[in-house]
Design an enzyme around this catalytic site. Structure first.
Site, PDB file in Angstrom:
ATOM      1  CE  LYS A   1      -3.682   5.318  -1.934  1.00  0.00           C
ATOM      2  NZ  LYS A   1      -4.667   5.926  -2.842  1.00  0.00           N
TER       3      LYS A   1
ATOM      4  CE1 TYR B   1      -3.719   2.422   0.290  1.00  0.00           C
ATOM      5  CE2 TYR B   1      -2.650   3.226   2.292  1.00  0.00           C
ATOM      6  CZ  TYR B   1      -3.614   3.358   1.302  1.00  0.00           C
ATOM      7  OH  TYR B   1      -4.466   4.447   1.308  1.00  0.00           O
TER       8      TYR B   1
END
Ligand code: NAP
Length: 244
Positions: free
Chosen positions: A149, A145
């Protein structure tokens, strides 16, 4: 303040959380909002269409349908919001399938939607990408994750360079802890675990982020809000949270 009357907007992942709140804020300000998500029954936008950002055909169909429905075949606002994290485990517990889902959704889906929408974006248009504070500071047990990002932020910076000189604005909005369906998805439906991140803290609400997006969208055309980093008062970093 520039209003949104007469503007056509796409919000990806409009079926819950930040996307749903953003779609609703844009509609309130007069935009014609096309919301996309896999759970079409959860969409409450004026135009509601199935969208799976990991699927090229689904994205093409969605963008075609929205731009064809617009009288002049154009688009003013794209909010690339669809995204997810899966699990909070050390990287060695990661699987090929989870990595593909997260990177395909958060990174490739966002890039794909941007590429498909760009030819339709009218002068004065605006693209908003949902990053995260996870894309600015790494934390443990969230490697994929975090990578997704950081990639969103890198892509946004690079796209800003490519768009320079064109009348299209670009903003990344990077929230901290927001209470939404995010945690439920991350912990694969485990309600007890999903509540954990919000315990003893007053988190951001999806509406708080929607208002920040609206702020960026409604500045005069010569103003580009490059980045907005928004955290709950009780949060200073992805892992430092003052809990009661
Ligand atoms: P959420 O309530 O779980 O909403 C996520 C949205 O993304 C849902 O509408 C979901 O719709 C959609 N989505 C997921 N996979 C999709 C796909 N393949 N195709 C189309 N839509 C898809 O979570 P949220 O908190 O609002 O998250 C929105 C964005 O903010 C994400 O990019 C997330 O990374 C970012 N963010 C969240 C937080 C937080 O603390 N909550 C913090 C920083 C950044 P369907 O399942 O119906 O497809």
């Amino acid at each position: 303040m520039a209003g949104l009357e007469g503007k056509t907007a796409i919000v990806t992942g409009a079926s819950s959380g930040i996307g749903a709140a953003t779609a609703s804020a844009l509609a309130r300000e007069g935009a014609r909002v096309a919301g996309g998500a896999r759970r079409v029954d959860q969409l409450q936008t004026e135009i509601r269409l199935e969208l799976d950002v990991t699927d090229q055909t689904s994205c093409e169909r969605f963008v075609d349908a929205v731009t064809t429905a617009d009288a002049s075949g154009g688009l003013d606002i794209l909010v690339n919001n669809a995204g997810l994290g899966l699990g909070r485990d050390p990287f060695w517990e990661s699987t090929e399938q989870d990595e593909e889902t997260v990177l395909e959704t958060d990174v490739h889906g966002l890039i794909r939607m941007t590429r498909l929408c760009l030819p339709h974006i009218r002068d004065g248009g605006h693209i908003v990408n949902l990053g995260s504070i996870a894309g600015r500071q790494a934390y443990e047990n969230a490697a994929v994750y975090v990578a997704s990002k950081f990639a969103v932020r890198g892509f946004t910076y690079a796209l800003r360079e490519d768009l320079l000189g064109r009348p299209i604005r670009l903003t990344t909005v990077d929230p901290g802890l927001v209470e939404s369906n995010f945690s439920r998805v991350r912990f694969r439906g485990d309600e007890e675990k999903a509540k954990g991140p919000y315990e003893g803290v007053d988190p951001l609400r999806p509406e708080d982020i929607a208002e920040c997006i609206l702020f960026a969208l409604t500045r005069p055309l010569h103003v580009n809000i490059d980045e907005l980093v928004v955290k709950a008062l009780a949060q200073s970093s992805p892992v430092r949270i003052a809990r009661n």
